[in-house]
Write an enzyme that holds these catalytic residues in place. Structure first.
Site, PDB file in Angstrom:
ATOM      1  N   ASN A   1      12.709 -69.589 -40.790  1.00 36.01           N
ATOM      2  CA  ASN A   1      11.597 -70.133 -41.837  1.00 36.01           C
ATOM      3  C   ASN A   1      10.516 -70.774 -41.128  1.00 36.01           C
ATOM      4  O   ASN A   1       9.304 -70.488 -41.389  1.00 36.01           O
ATOM      5  CB  ASN A   1      12.157 -70.954 -42.866  1.00 36.01           C
ATOM      6  CG  ASN A   1      12.027 -70.339 -44.334  1.00 36.01           C
ATOM      7  OD1 ASN A   1      11.483 -69.336 -44.519  1.00 36.01           O
ATOM      8  ND2 ASN A   1      12.463 -70.910 -45.334  1.00 36.01           N
TER       9      ASN A   1
ATOM     10  N   GLU B   1      19.906 -70.587 -48.690  1.00 36.23           N
ATOM     11  CA  GLU B   1      19.942 -68.966 -48.119  1.00 36.23           C
ATOM     12  C   GLU B   1      21.649 -68.801 -48.371  1.00 36.23           C
ATOM     13  O   GLU B   1      21.943 -68.129 -47.537  1.00 36.23           O
ATOM     14  CB  GLU B   1      19.842 -69.220 -46.588  1.00 36.23           C
ATOM     15  CG  GLU B   1      20.429 -70.319 -45.702  1.00 36.23           C
ATOM     16  CD  GLU B   1      20.111 -71.823 -45.870  1.00 36.23           C
ATOM     17  OE1 GLU B   1      20.369 -72.625 -44.919  1.00 36.23           O
ATOM     18  OE2 GLU B   1      19.239 -71.975 -46.735  1.00 36.23           O
TER      19      GLU B   1
ATOM     20  N   ASP C   1      11.353 -65.627 -47.572  1.00 32.10           N
ATOM     21  CA  ASP C   1      11.540 -64.881 -48.697  1.00 32.10           C
ATOM     22  C   ASP C   1      11.704 -63.429 -48.574  1.00 32.10           C
ATOM     23  O   ASP C   1      12.688 -62.789 -49.378  1.00 32.10           O
ATOM     24  CB  ASP C   1      10.238 -64.915 -49.776  1.00 32.10           C
ATOM     25  CG  ASP C   1      10.280 -66.538 -50.059  1.00 32.10           C
ATOM     26  OD1 ASP C   1      11.000 -67.200 -49.963  1.00 32.10           O
ATOM     27  OD2 ASP C   1       8.923 -66.831 -50.668  1.00 32.10           O
TER      28      ASP C   1
ATOM     29  N   ASP D   1      26.462 -67.185 -45.899  1.00 32.13           N
ATOM     30  CA  ASP D   1      25.256 -68.107 -45.619  1.00 32.13           C
ATOM     31  C   ASP D   1      24.770 -67.196 -44.293  1.00 32.13           C
ATOM     32  O   ASP D   1      25.213 -66.802 -43.509  1.00 32.13           O
ATOM     33  CB  ASP D   1      25.586 -69.357 -44.902  1.00 32.13           C
ATOM     34  CG  ASP D   1      24.501 -70.267 -44.698  1.00 32.13           C
ATOM     35  OD1 ASP D   1      24.092 -70.779 -45.816  1.00 32.13           O
ATOM     36  OD2 ASP D   1      24.043 -70.514 -43.650  1.00 32.13           O
TER      37      ASP D   1
END
Length: 628
Positions: A485, A521, A494, A477
């Site tokens: 983000n 993620e 991205d 993770d």
């Protein structure tokens, strides 16, 4: 009542009668209306009625009814997975409506065309069709139609992984539906929002939307609309490994589908129940349910549904240890997949073959004509041979030379066509490979997706059981990804996911190892025949590789670089455990790594390492999970 109604309708169709134009239009419209009603419950019967309506409209030269019938026929063919046929009929309807400036009908047909294109993965074309429909809806101020178009656009963006756009359009659709007060339509809107949040990994948000949909469905006069949210809540619980709870929701949804006679969706729910039994290790129950699903799927003839059933039956027999039947069902599944999604390519190949055979026939006819003509000339020369001997000899030489040249040209042309056909066949094979790759790959990172994982992880688990080797996996993770983000935007997020994916590819390179995008993620890696020491080493290499990349993180409380938290699990004597236990152990280890400050590797092993002689048991329960 429905059977009686159609008995009299068919009798009316085939008895000779002198009817007015309006009577004829009413008969055609009745067939179209019935086909639309049946499209959800019995797509084959809907297709038959729509075809009858189309034939009658063509004979009666009722062009408007013909377009309606083609549209309805396309809807039924889409339900049956006959995408090329469906697209052909709907495009003809679109052409007629566009030519005659029938705006509302044109928008509706464009919506259907977009759905067909989306089903085939042609998302760019689907997007164009839906946007054209939306423009028309806005022009004529069709609020209900606008809600429908917004909904379709949201589903396309969800399928392409652009979740923010998907939510934007689905919220617009919901706003209009709330304004219009159509309860059933609102239920579907909340369902679609829940599906999008679930794809984003935001399970609590998804659950909230599904529960809203279920509450409204239970208030509706039409209780059957509850089947959708019940099935979706079951899917959510299944993804959270709460299999018994999921089974209860699926069984309630199945009862509703059977009550309303919706055999197409009944098969889908049966597949879900079969998969739950498979994950619970109840393989015989899974096979029984899936065989029932396959029987119905074959009866209604919908490839896109029973293709999935074959794949699940393959997994069930593999879990039961029957490799022969597992391989048999997997081959059928693979063939159905190719037949369904490569129909266009197959049609194109048939066209090329037909064209080639036609040309061959034309050359053969021409060759026979040349021979006949030559024979006539030879006969003429023989009759005059005594008088024109020298001319005859010269003519014969010219004739044979011409035939030699003609045959040489024909052989050359044949070779050229054969090479072109071979090239087309290779292109088709390459396209098939690309389609299969797209079906099992994550669109953003290029890594395998959850669908590929489900097949690979079961195979690897059973390999470890048979070989009595350790089974190891990593749950990976990205730390504080949500603040990343929120601060830099989804485009930067991205790019970060792509960079991490490239590092995973460079680090996990052994043949047999497998890494995929698990969702959001999170990533998951399977390490082939690797003990706990090797697993720890690979996990540390991954963590250090990301740290060495020096990716800046502008908004985290404990540093300024992007890092990984990794939960590792190694299982000894896998036959004593369930695959879900290994995944849960790795997941718990991941969250312990987060609780301990992130940017670290925590291992949780199951079973006894025979080479160390000491027990490796799960650690005590962890603190509550930390959400980024």
């Amino acid at each position: 009542m429905y059977v009686i109604k159609h008995f009299f309708l068919l009798a009316w169709l085939f008895l000779p009668q002198n009817e007015s134009v309006s009577d004829q239009q009413m008969r055609i419209q009745a067939l179209i209306d019935d086909a639309n009603v049946l499209s959800e419950q019995d797509a084959n019967q809907a297709k038959e009625l729509a075809q009858k309506a189309l034939d009658m409209a063509i004979i009666a030269k009722e062009r408007n009814k013909e377009a309606q019938a083609r549209h309805t026929l396309g809807i039924a063919e889409r339900k049956l997975g006959l995408y090329d046929l469906a697209e052909r009929e709907v495009k003809k309807a679109v052409f007629f409506y566009e030519k005659n400036d029938l705006k509302k009908e044109l928008a509706t047909a464009l919506n259907t065309l977009g759905l067909i294109q989306s089903d085939q993965g042609a998302y760019t074309q689907a997007l164009e069709s839906q946007l054209r429909a939306l423009d028309i809806r806005r022009e004529i101020n069709d609020r209900q139609g606008m809600a429908y178009s917004y909904n379709n656009l949201g589903n396309i963006y969800r399928n392409t992984g652009e979740f923010e756009k998907a939510l934007e359009y689905l919220q617009l659709s919901l706003t209009i539906k709330l304004e219009l007060g159509d309860l059933n339509s609102i239920v579907f809107a909340y369902n679609n929002l829940g599906n999008t949040y679930r794809r984003m990994g935001q399970f609590e948000q998804a659950r909230m939307q599904y529960e809203r949909a279920l509450d409204l469905a239970e208030q509706s006069a039409n209780k059957t609309v509850a089947a959708g949210p019940l099935k979706n809540i079951g899917t959510l619980l299944e993804e959270e490994n709460q299999y018994q709870e999921a089974l209860g929701y699926y069984q309630r949804a199945l009862e509703i589908r059977r009550t309303q006679g919706d055999r197409r969706n009944e098969v889908g729910v049966l597949n879900n129940i079969g998969r739950i039994y498979l994950r619970l290790g109840q393989n015989d129950q899974a096979i029984e349910v899936l065989n029932e699903s396959l029987k119905i799927g074959l009866e209604i003839g919908v490839h896109v549904i029973y293709m999935e059933t074959y794949g699940l039956l393959s997994d069930a027999y593999l879990a039961k240890g029957d490799a022969h039947k597992a391989l048999e069902y997997y081959k059928i599944h693979s063939e159905e997949f190719k037949a369904l999604f490569n129909e266009r390519n197959s049609t194109r190949l048939m066209e090329l073959q037909t064209q080639f055979e036609t040309q061959e026939k034309e050359r053969e006819i021409q060759h026979l004509a040349d021979i006949a003509s030559a024979q006539k000339r030879e006969q003429y020369l023989q009759n005059r041979i005594m008088v024109f001997l020298s001319v005859a000899l010269l003519g014969i030489i010219v004739l044979f030379y011409s035939r030699y040249r003609a045959e040489a040209r024909a052989k050359g042309r044949l070779l050229e066509l054969s090479q072109k056909l071979d090239h087309k066949s290779k292109e088709l094979a390459k396209t098939n490979q690309e389609l299969e790759k797209q079906a099992t790959s994550d669109a953003l990172t290029g890594l395998p997706n959850r669908r590929a994982l489900e097949y690979v992880i079961n195979l690897e688990w059973h390999k470890c059981v048979r070989a009595q080797q350790p089974f190891s996996l990593l749950m990976i993770d990205i730390d504080h990804f949500k603040p990343y983000n929120d601060t830099l935007g989804h485009q930067a997020g991205d790019e970060c996911l792509k960079t991490i994916s490239d590092i995973l590819r460079r680090t996990i390179v052994r043949s047999g190892d497998f890494v995929c995008r698990f969702g959001g993620e999170e990533f998951l890696a399977i390490l082939f025949f690797t003990d706990e020491k090797g697993t720890q080493k690979v996990a540390e290499s991954l963590r250090k590789a990301v740290l060495d990349e020096n990716l800046p993180h502008p908004n985290r409380p404990d540093g300024d670089l992007v890092t990984l938290s990794i939960g590792a699990c190694t299982v000894w004597k896998a036959e004593d455990y369930q695959l879900d236990q290994a995944i849960s152990a790795a997941d718990e280890a991941l969250y312990e790594a987060k609780n301990r400050g992130r940017n670290r590797v925590i291992s949780k092993n199951l079973g006894i390492n025979p080479y160390l002689g000491q027990a490796l048991l799960p650690k005590p329960p962890l603190q509550p999970k930390v959400n980024d």
